[in-house]
Design an enzyme around this catalytic site. Structure first.
Site, PDB file in Angstrom:
ATOM      1  N   HIS A  78      10.129  -3.486  -0.519  1.00 14.73           N
ATOM      2  CA  HIS A  78      11.461  -3.945  -0.111  1.00 14.73           C
ATOM      3  C   HIS A  78      12.454  -3.663  -1.228  1.00 14.73           C
ATOM      4  O   HIS A  78      12.159  -3.849  -2.408  1.00 14.73           O
ATOM      5  CB  HIS A  78      11.411  -5.454   0.189  1.00 14.73           C
ATOM      6  CG  HIS A  78      12.721  -6.018   0.642  1.00 14.73           C
ATOM      7  ND1 HIS A  78      13.407  -5.557   1.741  1.00 14.73           N
ATOM      8  CD2 HIS A  78      13.470  -7.036   0.117  1.00 14.73           C
ATOM      9  CE1 HIS A  78      14.522  -6.261   1.888  1.00 14.73           C
ATOM     10  NE2 HIS A  78      14.581  -7.166   0.897  1.00 14.73           N
ATOM     11  N   CYS A  94      16.343  -1.577   4.622  1.00 17.43           N
ATOM     12  CA  CYS A  94      16.638  -2.326   3.400  1.00 17.43           C
ATOM     13  C   CYS A  94      17.225  -1.434   2.313  1.00 17.43           C
ATOM     14  O   CYS A  94      18.089  -1.859   1.532  1.00 17.43           O
ATOM     15  CB  CYS A  94      15.375  -3.017   2.879  1.00 17.43           C
ATOM     16  SG  CYS A  94      13.993  -1.881   2.565  1.00 17.43           S
ATOM     17  N   ASP A 138      19.916  -9.840  -1.197  1.00 17.05           N
ATOM     18  CA  ASP A 138      18.667  -9.564  -0.486  1.00 17.05           C
ATOM     19  C   ASP A 138      18.978  -9.613   1.012  1.00 17.05           C
ATOM     20  O   ASP A 138      19.333 -10.671   1.552  1.00 17.05           O
ATOM     21  CB  ASP A 138      17.598 -10.603  -0.853  1.00 17.05           C
ATOM     22  CG  ASP A 138      16.247 -10.285  -0.223  1.00 17.05           C
ATOM     23  OD1 ASP A 138      16.139  -9.239   0.469  1.00 17.05           O
ATOM     24  OD2 ASP A 138      15.322 -11.090  -0.407  1.00 17.05           O
TER      25      ASP A 138
END
Length: 697
Positions: free
Chosen positions: A585, A653, A602
């Site tokens: 990620h 992401c 995030d």
């Protein structure tokens, strides 16, 4: 028969008989018919010659006298009645005239009631004596031909014929035996024509087209029988004006296919009362009803007059009445009406406008309803008392004016006027207040500013920022470039080489679809952000670590990255971007030296608590190593951002992290969403290959 054909050619009317012509009998018409007996002329030989010279002598001496010829003027009625009205004077050589012994119309009309009656018509040619009437000659200029009427039997006709003839026997042209009275025959034929017309031409509404079928609603090609040039089918009220000549249409072809406009109604249904009333759109046309009823009566009279049926058999159809409408019980109606009056009487005290209502104002439908009830009450004597009470109740209801069309506006007129005046006052007050507010807005703001300055609080006026299009349209070359980068080919094909980083086709392919971004794409994009800030002073100064920086700090400590900044002072930059790779990620950390804050972005927000302490420890160690002083974090804000765009899948992401860094480099709050990811993937391909970012301040 040859005699009749020769004479009929001289008359334009085909229905007139040959002996009704107005012209004198010529020499050609003297030919003997097959039924005429030959008569010898008395003046033959020397006697005839003597008579000829004597006639010439007499005619020359008597020039003042005029020889006249009498020709009968005959008028034919519609039912072919033959009547002799009078004669006119004309010169004739033989003085022989056409007469007939038919009886006049009134006598023959009265004779139609006899059943076994035989009339013989003898058409003769005879010398006629002229009776000169001076009075009539002055008025009309005609001579009257008197015919004696005789009884209606063969013997009486022969006797009257013998009385009228002179010494010479008249020439009988032909004899005709009439077994039925002429008038009755004509009525029977006319009624037969009407029945033929009804069978051939059913009564159809005028608004139905001849080229369409009302049942199937499909287009049908017109046939010769349905030509629009033909006259419109007449209604039943005008059938009596039609005869046998114009009933049949000889232009019609039996082989032509006829469109079924409406279902044909048999003739027997025309006598039913129920079929004579037609409703169109739930509105009864009284004029059409009267026409149908009159047509029905006319047909019934024709049936009786033709002798086909007896009057007693037809009387059952005439006396047949329609079924009465099913009505509710009178007691139920009275009970409902009384309850309604009780309710209205109780509400009259609350509605004073009803008391002042004139009782004459009622709706037409209510008047018609009450009148219909009155008609039914008169027809049914057993319920007359109940309907009388009901009419009284209905009249009381109508007197209240409940159904008046003008009740509503008059009832609420005063309240409407008051509310309208109140609304106008409020609108005027609002207009005055708004005008005063616009004039004194600047003065009030200035007063507030002065009072706040006295308290030590300064209010700065807002500066309108320039609107920036964050999602501008890509140029035309971008589509071709993206197609080339994402198409098949050599994966090691190099597209761009800058910032000591080479970008190949396989690297750009990670931006297509839902692929994960690799390190080369993220590092190259962050270097584009730094390069933009170096070239334009309006952007904050940006420094970006590579994707391996955070991994070394966590795994190897500060010593592994100490030499990375030996030639760079990170404290001299405004913003430091730190890409964070958490195994599978991507995230982004932003260190803003000018505003003293450390923010962690995030897109999945998994609650990571190790990133921010690690970055704070790095800044403390870097300050001791480069500045030889401890880092002072008083006034700093260190937090993980929560109110940020969130990704809705597990593959975007990397794109989210790059865009977080780009928006933070302009010190703007990110406003993109998951639906903008396909756009940003194409845009990043174009920006990387062209080595220039499209976003501006």
């Amino acid at each position: 028969m040859s005699r009749r054909s020769d004479l009929s050619d001289k008359d334009s009317q085909s229905r007139k008989r040959h002996w009704l012509t107005d012209q004198a009998v010529t020499n050609e018409e003297k030919e003997q018919s097959p039924t005429k007996r030959t008569r010898k002329t008395k003046s033959q030989g020397l006697g005839g010659l003597f008579n000829t010279f004597f006639g010439m002598f007499v005619s020359s001496n008597s020039g003042e006298k005029e020889k006249t010829e009498v020709s009968g003027e005959v008028q034919v009625q519609e039912d072919d009645e033959i009547i002799v009205e009078g004669t006119t004077r004309r010169v004739a050589e033989n003085k022989k005239y056409m007469i007939f012994l038919n009886e006049d119309a009134p006598v023959r009309a009265n004779a139609g009631s006899e059943e076994n009656e035989v009339i013989i018509e003898k058409h003769v040619q005879k010398n006629v004596e002229i009776r000169n009437d001076e009075e009539k000659q002055e008025v009309q200029g005609d001579l009257v031909l008197t015919l004696s009427s005789s009884p209606k039997s063969p013997k009486n006709l022969e006797k009257s014929f013998e009385v009228q003839q002179d010494d010479e026997e008249p020439d009988v042209l032909f004899e005709k035996v009439v077994k039925t009275p002429n008038k009755q025959l004509q009525e029977a034929r006319r009624f037969q024509n009407e029945l033929i017309f009804l069978n051939d031409n059913p009564d159809t509404p005028d608004d139905v087209s001849v080229i369409s079928d009302s049942r199937s609603k499909e287009f049908i090609s017109p046939t010769p029988d349905d030509s629009v040039s033909r006259p419109i089918t007449p209604s039943l009220s005008s059938l009596s004006n039609y005869t046998s000549n114009n009933v049949r249409d000889y232009w019609r072809r039996n082989s032509a296919k006829k469109p079924e406009v409406l279902r044909r109604v048999p003739v027997r249904h025309q006598f039913k009362h129920s079929t004579s009333v037609r409703k169109m759109n739930t509105i009864i046309d009284l004029k059409k009803i009267k026409n149908h009823l009159s047509s029905r009566d006319r047909l019934l009279q024709g049936v009786v007059a033709s002798g086909q049926y007896e009057a007693k058999a037809i009387s059952g159809i005439v006396e047949k009445k329609p079924k009465k409408m099913q009505r509710t019980s009178s007691t139920d109606i009275l009970a409902r009406a009384k309850n309604k009056i009780a309710e209205l009487g109780g509400s009259r005290s609350n509605t004073p406008s009803l008391l002042s209502r004139e009782p004459s104002i009622i709706i037409d439908s209510e008047e018609s309803t009450s009148s219909s009830y009155r008609q039914h009450a008169r027809s049914n004597s057993s319920e007359s008392d109940s309907y009388r009470k009901l009419n009284d109740i209905l009249s009381q209801i109508n007197s209240l004016g409940i159904g008046s069309a003008y009740r509503g506006p008059q009832r609420y007129q005063n309240s409407y006027q008051l509310s309208k005046q109140k609304e106008d006052k409020l609108l005027e007050e609002a207009r005055i207040r708004e005008g005063h507010r616009s004039q004194t807005r600047g003065d009030r703001l200035e007063d507030v500013r002065k009072r706040l300055e006295l308290q030590g609080i300064a209010i700065r006026p807002k500066v309108e920022k320039k609107k920036v299009d964050d999602f501008m349209a890509l140029p035309d070359a971008a589509d071709a470039l993206v197609e080339r980068a994402w198409s098949g080919g050599n994966p090691n094909e190099q597209f761009v080489d800058a910032f000591s980083i080479q970008i190949c086709k396989k690297d750009l392919a990670t931006l297509s679809g839902l692929h994960w971004l690799n390190d080369e794409i993220i590092n190259f994009y962050l270097q584009l952000i730094c390069d933009r800030s170096n070239g334009d002073s309006k952007y904050p100064k940006i420094y970006a670590f590579n994707t391996f920086f955070y991994s070394n700090i966590v795994s190897k400590g500060y010593a592994s990255v100490k030499r990375w900044t030996r030639k760079v002072d990170i404290f001299a930059f405004d913003i430091v971007l730190v890409p964070v790779h958490l195994g599978m990620h991507w995230c982004m950390a932003v260190i803003d030296m000018g505003e003293k804050k450390i923010e962690f972005y995030d897109s999945l927000y998994d609650g990571n608590t190790a990133v921010l302490p690690a970055l704070r420890g790095y800044l403390e160690a870097e300050s001791l190593d480069k500045k030889k002083t401890a880092m002072n974090f008083s006034g700093w804000t260190i937090q993980q951002m929560t109110d940020i765009p969130r990704q809705q899948n597990g593959s975007d992401c990397g794109v989210f992290s790059c865009q977080f860094g780009e928006w933070a480099s302009r010190r703007t709050t990110p406003r993109f969403t998951q639906k903008n990811m396909p756009y940003y993937r194409k845009r990043m391909v174009y920006e990387i290959v062209s080595k220039k970012l499209l976003a501006t301040i």
